[in-house]
Design an enzyme around this catalytic site. Structure first.
Site, PDB file in Angstrom:
ATOM      1  N   LYS A  16       0.699  -1.063  -0.030  1.00 39.11           N
ATOM      2  CA  LYS A  16      -0.031   0.016   0.213  1.00 39.11           C
ATOM      3  C   LYS A  16       0.764   1.212  -0.024  1.00 39.11           C
ATOM      4  O   LYS A  16       0.315   2.368  -0.526  1.00 39.11           O
ATOM      5  CB  LYS A  16      -0.887   0.145   1.117  1.00 39.11           C
ATOM      6  CG  LYS A  16      -0.376   0.005   2.513  1.00 39.11           C
ATOM      7  CD  LYS A  16      -0.359   1.114   3.479  1.00 39.11           C
ATOM      8  CE  LYS A  16       0.104   0.780   4.906  1.00 39.11           C
ATOM      9  NZ  LYS A  16       0.155   1.913   5.536  1.00 39.11           N
ATOM     10  N   THR A  73      -4.271   5.493   2.942  1.00 38.16           N
ATOM     11  CA  THR A  73      -2.740   6.022   2.697  1.00 38.16           C
ATOM     12  C   THR A  73      -2.755   6.639   1.126  1.00 38.16           C
ATOM     13  O   THR A  73      -2.062   7.572   0.927  1.00 38.16           O
ATOM     14  CB  THR A  73      -1.866   4.628   2.653  1.00 38.16           C
ATOM     15  OG1 THR A  73      -1.992   3.766   3.683  1.00 38.16           O
ATOM     16  CG2 THR A  73      -0.247   5.007   2.457  1.00 38.16           C
TER      17      THR A  73
END
Length: 166
Positions: A16, A73
């Site tokens: 991620k 994120t």
């Protein structure tokens, strides 16, 4: 967590950050929300494939530790990795960004580690076609291509049904 779930959580937590760098570059280049959404979606597909290669349970990618953490994120304004990507997209060099930041953007080092992991675990050739975002971000961070070149390559990839099978 069982071992299969733990692998998914760990791989997802690493991948991620790399996807967030790419999402930030997308924003820094002014490519828009739709382009960023497409990039993050395909990034989650690459995450799922890598989880499977590492022996994890692909369903972990579709929970809070996978897409949930990835969305936060990639789209959150405080994400260090997204900020690195935005600055790269706006034309700063990685050296300038790292020298001026007191925080660590884990995706920078993780990007190189992930490409090495893929090269070790994934059989065949042209792994960069199987994991274009992960390899593209690494190439950009290594100075082999510019952020614009890397994201144009991704956006020029043919449309396809996203592969969510095991």
């Amino acid at each position: 967590l069982g071992p299969f779930l733990q692998v998914g959580v760990e791989v997802g937590g690493a991948v991620k950050n790399v996807i967030a760098i790419a999402a930030g570059m997308c924003e820094g280049l002014g490519l828009g929300t739709n382009a960023m959404a497409a990039l993050v979606t395909r990034g989650c597909t690459e995450m799922r494939k890598l989880v499977v290669v590492c022996g994890g349970e692909p369903s972990t990618v579709f929970g809070l530790s996978g897409v949930g953490d990835t969305f936060g994120t990639c789209f959150g304004p405080l994400s260090r990795n997204r900020q690195v990507g935005m600055r790269l997209g706006r034309g700063e060099t990685l050296e300038e960004i790292l020298a001026s930041s007191s925080e660590v953007a884990e995706g920078v080092a993780t990007s190189r580690a992930i490409t090495k992991l893929v090269e070790k675990r994934v059989k065949g050739y042209r792994r960069d076609l199987k994991y274009p975002i992960l390899f593209g971000v690494a190439a950009i961070l290594d100075g082999k291509i510019t952020p614009r070149e890397g994201l144009e390559r991704l956006m020029e990839m043919p449309l396809r049904v996203e592969d969510f099978s095991r």
